[in-house]
Write a protein that holds these residues in place. Structure first.
Motif, PDB file in Angstrom:
ATOM      1  N   CYS A 150      -3.362  -3.353  -3.151  1.00 48.87           N
ATOM      2  CA  CYS A 150      -3.142  -2.438  -4.265  1.00 48.87           C
ATOM      3  C   CYS A 150      -3.712  -3.204  -5.593  1.00 48.87           C
ATOM      4  CB  CYS A 150      -1.631  -2.147  -4.578  1.00 48.87           C
ATOM      5  SG  CYS A 150      -1.336  -0.931  -5.715  1.00 48.87           S
ATOM      6  N   CYS A 197       1.796   1.940  -3.479  1.00 51.09           N
ATOM      7  CA  CYS A 197       0.923   1.867  -4.682  1.00 51.09           C
ATOM      8  C   CYS A 197       0.575   3.163  -5.035  1.00 51.09           C
ATOM      9  CB  CYS A 197      -0.450   1.372  -3.876  1.00 51.09           C
ATOM     10  SG  CYS A 197      -1.724   1.259  -4.987  1.00 51.09           S
ATOM     11  N   THR A 230     -11.256   0.966  -8.147  1.00 56.85           N
ATOM     12  CA  THR A 230     -10.407   1.550  -7.481  1.00 56.85           C
ATOM     13  C   THR A 230      -9.152   0.494  -6.854  1.00 56.85           C
ATOM     14  OG1 THR A 230      -9.919   2.791  -5.560  1.00 56.85           O
ATOM     15  CG2 THR A 230     -11.670   1.332  -5.129  1.00 56.85           C
ATOM     16  N   ASN A 231      -8.191   1.003  -6.670  1.00 54.64           N
ATOM     17  CA  ASN A 231      -6.956   0.172  -6.252  1.00 54.64           C
ATOM     18  C   ASN A 231      -6.467   0.628  -4.714  1.00 54.64           C
ATOM     19  OD1 ASN A 231      -5.529   2.098  -7.055  1.00 54.64           O
ATOM     20  ND2 ASN A 231      -4.000   0.954  -7.758  1.00 54.64           N
ATOM     21  N   ASN A 232      -7.459   1.272  -4.122  1.00 54.97           N
ATOM     22  CA  ASN A 232      -7.164   1.815  -3.144  1.00 54.97           C
ATOM     23  C   ASN A 232      -7.387   0.836  -1.695  1.00 54.97           C
ATOM     24  OD1 ASN A 232      -6.423   3.612  -0.792  1.00 54.97           O
ATOM     25  ND2 ASN A 232      -8.034   5.013  -0.883  1.00 54.97           N
ATOM     26  N   ASN A 233      -6.473  -0.253  -1.687  1.00 61.25           N
ATOM     27  CA  ASN A 233      -6.576  -1.424  -0.968  1.00 61.25           C
ATOM     28  C   ASN A 233      -5.312  -1.765  -0.374  1.00 61.25           C
ATOM     29  OD1 ASN A 233      -6.013  -3.321  -2.778  1.00 61.25           O
ATOM     30  ND2 ASN A 233      -8.092  -2.615  -3.801  1.00 61.25           N
ATOM     31  N   VAL A 242      -2.285   5.240  -6.414  1.00 62.29           N
ATOM     32  CA  VAL A 242      -3.853   4.881  -6.250  1.00 62.29           C
ATOM     33  C   VAL A 242      -4.609   5.564  -7.279  1.00 62.29           C
ATOM     34  CG1 VAL A 242      -5.879   5.623  -5.012  1.00 62.29           C
ATOM     35  CG2 VAL A 242      -3.832   5.145  -3.495  1.00 62.29           C
ATOM     36  N   GLN A 243      -5.463   4.489  -8.063  1.00 60.63           N
ATOM     37  CA  GLN A 243      -6.017   4.725  -9.316  1.00 60.63           C
ATOM     38  C   GLN A 243      -7.677   4.481  -9.016  1.00 60.63           C
ATOM     39  OE1 GLN A 243      -4.363   3.186 -12.913  1.00 60.63           O
ATOM     40  NE2 GLN A 243      -2.477   3.235 -11.910  1.00 60.63           N
ATOM     41  N   THR A 244      -8.226   5.549  -9.065  1.00 60.29           N
ATOM     42  CA  THR A 244      -9.920   5.479  -8.806  1.00 60.29           C
ATOM     43  C   THR A 244     -10.686   6.139 -10.160  1.00 60.29           C
ATOM     44  OG1 THR A 244      -9.505   5.493  -6.564  1.00 60.29           O
ATOM     45  CG2 THR A 244     -11.800   5.631  -7.219  1.00 60.29           C
ATOM     46  N   GLN A 267       0.854  -1.387   0.180  1.00 65.81           N
ATOM     47  CA  GLN A 267      -0.073  -0.095  -0.046  1.00 65.81           C
ATOM     48  C   GLN A 267       0.928   1.414   0.169  1.00 65.81           C
ATOM     49  OE1 GLN A 267      -2.833   0.322   3.102  1.00 65.81           O
ATOM     50  NE2 GLN A 267      -4.333   1.174   1.900  1.00 65.81           N
TER      51      GLN A 267
END
Length: 320
Positions: free
Chosen positions: A200, A171, A194-197, A173-175, A168
């Motif tokens: 990633c 990462c 989203t990859n906000n986790n 972040v792309q949303t 993370q």
């Protein structure tokens, strides 16, 4: 059967078919799998009230009945008519139900997206023999570098390679923006990726949305104006979702109407966690869209259709 207290319920977790609700029995003790349209029912085997079904005791013996749907509009999908409350599978990947003219579906296959990561540098989604759903597999080497651009989700720093326990932090972040609400009135669904986790990984995220209630009164516009953009209800209200009610009352903004052929849709929104309470006593939370501002325009959405949705108007952003 006579109810006995204290309640004695099976220790094993309840296993019901996909799309079947868990409801309380007549004693208010134990969760049971709700009976579906056309199935036999009784006080101990209640119908799925989340889908508008009730137990009709007039056509059978006194202690048992048949699950029927309250009167409602039918659904037309590719020329085939489905009755209100009827469940069906248009494909092996979807379990759907007709609810008063609207079709709602539950995916039977996982819709998760996966980007390359240190533990799985070359993920590929393949369809295994005799399986309807595709599955992810990790290959050690790939003949083509087709997945290489996706590695941009990790920060490029030669001196600091991403560790598995530090994904993370590295990462990017792309949303995506939230999609338009699936229904022009009443409760619908909006989605984004989203990859906000911590992993990633690109994942699909959903939230409830209501552009306006279906029974929202149309107000008269002020002199010289042809649209009412963002009206508020006069009284606070509770949201209802799948037979459950929000624990709090709200006074949200909705999108209004126009007299010149334009339509009003959300333009600036926020996302709030809303808690719901079900008749069985269960609580759950869902993200929900709250409108801050609407815009009126001629780029109007088509009728609600989950299979033929061509409406792609986006909002300018989301304020959490």
């Amino acid at each position: 059967q006579v109810c006995t207290y204290p309640c004695q319920c099976p220790s094993q977790p309840l296993q019901c078919p996909i799309g079947t609700s868990h409801v309380l029995d007549a004693c208010g003790c134990c969760k049971v799998c709700a009976r579906q349209l056309g199935e036999l029912c009784s006080p101990q085997k209640p119908c799925d009230h989340h889908k508008g079904l009730y137990c009709d005791l007039s056509k059978t013996h006194r202690d048992s009945g048949i699950c029927l749907a309250h009167e409602g509009a039918t659904c037309d999908l590719l020329g085939k008519i489905y009755h209100n409350g009827e469940s069906f599978q248009p494909t092996c990947k979807l379990q759907c139900i007709c609810m008063d003219g609207a079709i709602g579906c539950i995916p039977l296959c996982s819709e998760d997206l996966r980007l390359p990561s240190p533990e799985c540098p070359n993920p590929q989604r393949v369809k295994l023999r005799n399986n309807c759903c595709e599955e992810w597999i990790c290959e050690e080497h790939s003949k083509e570098n087709s997945f290489e651009p996706a590695m941009a989700v990790f920060r490029e720093d030669p001196a600091h390679k991403p560790e598995q326990n530090n994904l993370q932090e590295n990462c990017l972040v792309q949303t995506t923006e939230w999609s338009a609400c699936s229904k022009s009135c009443g409760m619908g669904i909006s989605a984004r990726v989203t990859n906000n986790n911590p992993q990633c990984r690109l994942e699909k995220e959903t939230r409830l949305c209501m552009v306006r209630p279906c029974d929202f009164p149309v107000k008269n516009t002020k002199r010289g104006k042809k649209c009412i953009r963002t009206p508020k209800p006069r009284q606070r209200l509770h949201f209802k979702f799948s037979g459950c009610t929000s624990t709090r009352s709200y006074r949200p903004k909705f999108c209004g109407s126009c007299t010149d052929g334009r339509c009003c849709t959300p333009y600036v929104t926020s996302t709030v966690e809303v808690e719901f309470r079900c008749p069985e006593g269960d609580f759950f939370q869902r993200k929900m869209m709250f409108i801050k501002m609407c815009s009126c325009h001629y780029d109007c959405p088509r009728d609600n259709d989950i299979f033929l949705d061509t409406y792609r108007r986006r909002m300018i952003g989301d304020h959490v």
